[in-house]
Design a protein around this motif. Sequence first.
Motif, PDB file in Angstrom:
ATOM      1  N   LEU A  61      17.950  55.852  40.343  1.00  0.00           N
ATOM      2  CA  LEU A  61      16.565  56.320  40.288  1.00  0.00           C
ATOM      3  C   LEU A  61      15.743  55.471  39.312  1.00  0.00           C
ATOM      4  CD1 LEU A  61      14.770  58.465  41.508  1.00  0.00           C
ATOM      5  CD2 LEU A  61      15.362  59.943  39.611  1.00  0.00           C
ATOM      6  N   LEU A  62      16.347  55.106  38.188  1.00  0.00           N
ATOM      7  CA  LEU A  62      15.665  54.259  37.225  1.00  0.00           C
ATOM      8  C   LEU A  62      15.356  52.885  37.821  1.00  0.00           C
ATOM      9  CD1 LEU A  62      14.627  53.918  34.316  1.00  0.00           C
ATOM     10  CD2 LEU A  62      16.914  53.147  33.699  1.00  0.00           C
ATOM     11  N   THR A  63      16.296  52.331  38.545  1.00  0.00           N
ATOM     12  CA  THR A  63      16.096  51.038  39.196  1.00  0.00           C
ATOM     13  C   THR A  63      14.974  51.126  40.223  1.00  0.00           C
ATOM     14  OG1 THR A  63      18.424  50.505  38.903  1.00  0.00           O
ATOM     15  CG2 THR A  63      17.219  49.225  40.531  1.00  0.00           C
ATOM     16  N   GLN A  64      14.946  52.206  41.004  1.00  0.00           N
ATOM     17  CA  GLN A  64      13.895  52.379  41.993  1.00  0.00           C
ATOM     18  C   GLN A  64      12.526  52.478  41.334  1.00  0.00           C
ATOM     19  OE1 GLN A  64      15.095  55.862  44.140  1.00  0.00           O
ATOM     20  NE2 GLN A  64      16.541  54.741  45.440  1.00  0.00           N
ATOM     21  N   LYS A  65      12.442  53.205  40.236  1.00  0.00           N
ATOM     22  CA  LYS A  65      11.163  53.350  39.534  1.00  0.00           C
ATOM     23  C   LYS A  65      10.697  52.018  38.955  1.00  0.00           C
ATOM     24  CE  LYS A  65      11.178  58.202  38.376  1.00  0.00           C
ATOM     25  NZ  LYS A  65       9.878  58.686  38.785  1.00  0.00           N
ATOM     26  N   SER A  66      11.618  51.217  38.452  1.00  0.00           N
ATOM     27  CA  SER A  66      11.248  49.932  37.864  1.00  0.00           C
ATOM     28  C   SER A  66      10.793  48.944  38.957  1.00  0.00           C
ATOM     29  CB  SER A  66      12.400  49.349  37.037  1.00  0.00           C
ATOM     30  OG  SER A  66      13.478  49.012  37.883  1.00  0.00           O
ATOM     31  N   GLN A  67      11.368  49.065  40.140  1.00  0.00           N
ATOM     32  CA  GLN A  67      10.954  48.178  41.225  1.00  0.00           C
ATOM     33  C   GLN A  67       9.589  48.558  41.795  1.00  0.00           C
ATOM     34  OE1 GLN A  67      14.156  48.291  44.032  1.00  0.00           O
ATOM     35  NE2 GLN A  67      15.385  46.800  42.908  1.00  0.00           N
ATOM     36  N   GLN A  68       9.266  49.835  41.712  1.00  0.00           N
ATOM     37  CA  GLN A  68       7.959  50.288  42.217  1.00  0.00           C
ATOM     38  C   GLN A  68       6.830  49.846  41.286  1.00  0.00           C
ATOM     39  OE1 GLN A  68       8.262  54.501  42.633  1.00  0.00           O
ATOM     40  NE2 GLN A  68       9.378  54.387  44.573  1.00  0.00           N
ATOM     41  N   ALA A  69       7.120  49.774  40.014  1.00  0.00           N
ATOM     42  CA  ALA A  69       6.066  49.435  39.037  1.00  0.00           C
ATOM     43  C   ALA A  69       5.726  47.961  39.036  1.00  0.00           C
ATOM     44  CB  ALA A  69       6.518  49.827  37.632  1.00  0.00           C
TER      45      ALA A  69
END
Length: 69
Positions: A61-69
């Motif tokens: 989930l952290l990786t997904q959030k960092s890729q969205q930003a």
Amino acid sequence: MSKKIEFVKSLQDLSASDLKARIQEDELRLKKLEFAHAISPLENPMSIRALRKDVARLKTLLTQKSQQA
């Protein structure tokens, strides 16, 4: 609804810094559980597996959030 889906939905609104703090906290709990299991067997050793999978979900989930930003 399954525990996994509820777990992921409850984490969707957390910020990246909150996720990092939760990951560190859960990794520490995991180390303590593994150490306690090495000394004497736990009543429920599957809790180690469940916690390890939760940490992996948090990291994903952290990786997904960092890729969205």
